[in-house]
Design a protein around this motif. Structure first.
Motif, short mmCIF file in Angstrom:
data_model
loop_
_atom_site.label_atom_id
_atom_site.label_comp_id
_atom_site.label_asym_id
_atom_site.label_seq_id
_atom_site.Cartn_x
_atom_site.Cartn_y
_atom_site.Cartn_z
N VAL A 175 -8.03 3.99 -36.73
CA VAL A 175 -6.83 4.55 -36.91
C VAL A 175 -6.77 5.00 -38.31
CG1 VAL A 175 -4.41 4.92 -36.78
CG2 VAL A 175 -5.55 3.58 -35.00
N PRO A 176 -6.99 6.36 -38.83
CA PRO A 176 -6.89 6.73 -40.17
C PRO A 176 -5.49 5.98 -40.87
CG PRO A 176 -7.43 8.44 -38.96
CD PRO A 176 -7.08 7.62 -37.90
N VAL A 198 -9.63 3.36 -42.28
CA VAL A 198 -9.13 3.22 -40.84
C VAL A 198 -8.85 1.85 -41.04
CG1 VAL A 198 -10.65 4.93 -40.02
CG2 VAL A 198 -11.36 2.72 -40.04
N GLN A 199 -7.99 1.57 -39.71
CA GLN A 199 -7.43 0.24 -39.52
C GLN A 199 -7.27 0.13 -37.87
OE1 GLN A 199 -7.19 -2.90 -39.68
NE2 GLN A 199 -6.43 -2.59 -41.76
N VAL A 200 -6.90 -1.18 -37.50
CA VAL A 200 -6.49 -1.35 -36.18
C VAL A 200 -5.10 -1.17 -35.92
CG1 VAL A 200 -6.84 -3.08 -34.40
CG2 VAL A 200 -8.69 -2.49 -35.91
N ALA A 216 -2.40 12.03 -34.27
CA ALA A 216 -3.82 11.59 -34.67
C ALA A 216 -4.75 12.51 -34.61
CB ALA A 216 -4.18 10.00 -34.17
N ASP A 217 -5.79 12.70 -35.38
CA ASP A 217 -6.73 13.72 -35.09
C ASP A 217 -8.21 13.02 -35.50
OD1 ASP A 217 -8.36 16.06 -34.74
OD2 ASP A 217 -7.66 16.98 -36.58
N PRO A 218 -9.07 12.82 -34.59
CA PRO A 218 -8.85 13.00 -33.01
C PRO A 218 -7.90 12.22 -32.39
CG PRO A 218 -10.84 11.97 -33.42
CD PRO A 218 -10.27 12.28 -34.99
#
Length: 783
Positions: A73-74, A28-30, A54-56
């Motif tokens: 955030v994936p 994940v990232q920002v 995005a999920d979720p």
């Protein structure tokens, strides 16, 4: 040809060796950034930013400073939707999230003309950042300069895929915009007009170069204009690149190292003081060929060497605005030996040797200050310039080196500029500014009075000079309704050396007739100076210096553009623009076919000129673009145009750049694998008409090429077909990411004309064609 194919094949095999699947990790990232009013730059508090698909579901809300941060955030590619009460919602498309670096996005929202409700605006990803731009303008991302095949991380090469733009040739990034010479393109950085930002600038063509000095590590989203520019843009006839440097991460240290055939890059960014929010960002590059030459891995006689450095230091304050210190610079060197065996001389260049050194730089201090909730100012003081030094020697018939040409051209300017933006209300905005340029040059030119006759070698110019160019502009935009917008402005120039001035009106209107269809019209009167050395050409008359070009007026042009935009769907757009450009007051030679409209390069130019030429460019540009969606995109452009000129002899002719047509197809696909790897395939096909050239014959007496100027540009080269390919392979890890890239320029091995040369052996003129294939392999690590 076989060697080129072998190099390409080996590079492909090396790249494919890295497609070994590894155990997948959830990475994940920002995504963070700022949301502001796009006309006042005031932060919008409480704006909603959501990551679509995005999920979720992932969303963030801006704080007191307009900043937002969305965590977890994936990795992948997303669209962002930004909304705020009383403002038109918008979206940011094609945001690529990787594991190594945080993603920073700055968004400007437009206040709704209808204050009772906000609406969702269907904003294409290429909408210009400049709110005054309504036609013949588009933005581009730094990621596109790599993703578009043939871009080579170069804004100019990437822009040649846009409608209305044609590439000069493979070895040069000079671009022809709507039939105009590349010298008519203006480069701006952080709002300041700068010297040509390319390595080996002007080596083949004024306005072009071999490799861009801009680093992909440094650039932010920027704008590109092809006609009828807003009032703030002056001293340009063809197009404008309005380049922006991004601001370094002010919370986290991030770095990158890239090893490639074009150079070795080292980049770093991070906070200077986390409490104040100040940050730094820099990139240094050294040419790979230069490094290999130093350690003995390259033993060829002619090795181009270059290096460049870019930086930005950002210092926000609580009460006195934001200060930014920025700069770019490049150093180049190239040498060519002569052939000492006269039996092997085929062309005059074989008996010549040269040494070329070039320097380019631009540095500035900018200050942005919010006066109140309705207005802000942006003031800059900057210096920019370039130094070219060429030494040519020539072997005479006795194999004795004789001086042929020496040129030292040091030119530049110191700039003071300031602009104020004032927003009266949601429908009215005014922008007023000025730019004062203190220009200078130091030129020494020695050459032979008669070509190839060393006995006539002498110094023709050795002088310094300075003058100034003052620009003042104002532009007002009025949104009559949410669907009907108009903009009008005026640009004023005064050139102190000649005492000439120009008033240049600008106007644009845009009407959104339906939810998906928009019509637009733009007009602009534009002007441009020649290089300062052109005005200082002088002769000795009755013992006194005579400057025949000092009173030259600006070259000028009227631009008319009519546009149609059809948003077929959220991801597919069709656009058409027809245009007419009338050029006038362009310098030329009396009773001659010569015009600066066709000027490419001549460092020893010293002819007397008058403003006696005119030209006309007529054409239509078509664009069908599918934005990145479901991991693929395409861009198709077709440009049909005619470019004619009339010089001092009164005859209308094709210009050098009257190609007639340009067609492009850019297409790409990304494959996101479960093991956090991304494979990208991007291709480009470019078909364009040939340049025009002047008929010639062989002159055996002078052993040179003799051109028939009475039939200037009467001939045309054959159509040209280029194919480019870009393959990328990104591996995301928890704390870093690596990217392999193979960018192949001119995959079809299409030859290009490099000039006409008298052949000593056949006593005829050869069309000197070269085949240049550029397979650029690189490896990059972000951490």
């Amino acid at each position: 040809m076989k060697n080129c194919c072998r190099v390409i094949a080996n590079a492909l095999v090396l790249l494919l060796l890295f497609f070994i699947p590894l155990r997948a990790q959830k990475l994940v990232q920002v995504i963070k950034g700022k949301v502001v009013d796009n006309e006042t730059q005031m932060p919008l508090i409480g704006a909603s930013v959501c990551v679509q698909l995005a999920d979720p579901s992932l969303c963030g809300v801006t704080d007191m400073n307009g900043d937002f941060k969305i965590t977890e955030v994936p990795i992948g590619r997303y669209n962002l939707k930004i909304s705020y009460i009383g403002y038109d919602s918008t979206s940011v498309s094609e945001v690529l999230v990787s594991s190594a670096k945080e993603v920073e996005v700055s968004v400007g929202l437009k206040q709704s003309v209808n204050q009772l409700k906000s609406i969702t605006v269907r904003s294409p990803k290429d909408k210009p950042l400049n709110t005054m731009a309504m036609i013949s303008a588009r933005s581009f991302t730094v990621e596109e300069t790599r993703r578009y095949a043939g871009g080579l991380d170069d804004p100019a090469r990437m822009a040649s895929a846009f409608a209305g733009v044609a590439v000069g040739n493979v070895q040069d990034n000079g671009i022809v915009v709507r039939g105009n010479s590349p010298k008519g393109v203006s480069w701006r950085l952080e709002g300041v007009d700068i010297a040509n930002p390319n390595h080996f600038a002007g080596g083949n063509m004024v306005g072009g170069g071999a490799v861009t000095i801009f680093s992909s590590q440094m650039m932010s989203n920027s704008d590109f204009y092809t006609g009828a520019f807003p009032a703030e843009y002056g001293n340009a006839l063809a197009g404008v690149f309005d380049m922006k440097l991004r601001t370094g991460n002010n919370e986290k240290y991030e770095h990158a190292i890239q090893l490639g055939l074009l150079g070795i890059d080292v980049s770093s960014e991070g906070p200077i003081c986390k409490k104040s929010g100040s940050s730094y960002l820099f990139n240094y590059r050294y040419s790979t060929t230069g490094l290999f030459s130093k350690v003995g891995l390259l033993t060829t006689d002619e090795v181009p060497k270059y290096q460049d450095f870019s930086f930005k230091l950002n210092f926000p304050t609580r009460k006195v605005g934001t200060f930014a210190l920025w700069g770019i610079g490049g150093l180049d060197k190239n040498e060519k030996p002569y052939e000492q065996d006269s039996a092997k001389w085929k062309y005059n260049i074989d008996r010549q040797t040269y040494t070329s050194t070039q320097e380019m730089g631009a540095c500035g201090l900018s200050h942005k200050y919010k006066l109140n909730k309705q207005a802000y100012t942006n003031t800059s003081i900057a210096a920019t310039g370039a130094t070219n030094e060429w030494t040519f020697n020539r072997l005479d018939d006795n194999l004795v080196p004789r001086p042929d040409t020496y040129l030292r051209n040091n030119s530049g300017k110191v700039i003071l500029s300031s602009v104020i933006n004032y927003k009266f209300n949601a429908a009215n905005m005014l922008r007023v500014g000025f730019c004062h340029n203190l220009m200078y040059y130091n030129l020494k030119m020695s050459t032979t009075e008669e070509e190839n006759k060393p006995a006539t070698y002498q110094t023709f110019v050795d002088e310094k000079a300075s003058t100034s160019l003052t620009e003042i502009y104002a532009q007002h935009k009025y949104d009559i309704t949410s669907n009907l917008n108009i903009s009008g402005g005026l640009h004023f120039n005064y050139f102190a050396l000649s005492g000439k001035h120009s008033f240049e009106p600008r106007f644009a209107v845009k009407w959104q007739a339906t939810e998906k269809q928009t019509f637009s019209f733009g007009y602009g009167n534009h002007s441009q100076l020649e290089e300062l050395r052109i005005y200082r050409v002088h002769y000795l008359v009755n013992g006194k210096d005579y400057y025949p070009n000092q009173s030259l007026d600006f070259s000028k042009a009227h631009h008319f553009v009519l546009g149609y935009d059809w948003a077929i769907s959220k991801k597919l757009r069709f656009k058409a623009e027809s245009y007419f450009q009338y050029l006038y007051h362009v310098p030329g030679i009396r009773d001659s076919s010569f015009s600066m409209i066709n000027f490419t390069q001549d460092e020893t130019f010293r002819d007397s000129l008058v403003n006696n030429c005119e030209g006309r460019n007529i054409g239509v540009d078509f664009t069908l673009e599918r934005f990145m969606n479901d991991n693929y995109y395409y861009l198709m452009t077709v440009s049909l145009f005619s470019s004619k000129y009339k010089a001092g002899d009164g005859v209308w002719r094709s210009t050098r750049f009257n190609k007639g047509y340009v067609m492009n197809l850019v297409i790409g696909k990304e494959f996101f694998r479960k093991n956090n790897r991304v494979f990208g395939v991007n291709g480009r096909l470019n078909i364009l008409g040939g340049d025009h050239y002047t008929p010639y014959t062989a002159d055996e007496a002078t052993k040179d090429v003799l051109y028939d100027q009475t039939k200037a540009f009467d001939k045309q080269f054959k159509p040209v077909y280029y194919m480019d390919l870009t393959l990328t392979y990104k591996i995301n890890k928890r704390k870093y990411s690596t990217t392999w890239a193979l960018q192949i320029k001119n995959l079809l091995c299409t030859p290009i004309n490099a000039g006409f040369y008298y052949n000593y052996q056949t006593k005829k003129v050869d069309e000197y064609d070269i085949t240049m294939v550029l397979p650029v392999l690189s490896y990059k690590i972000d951490f």
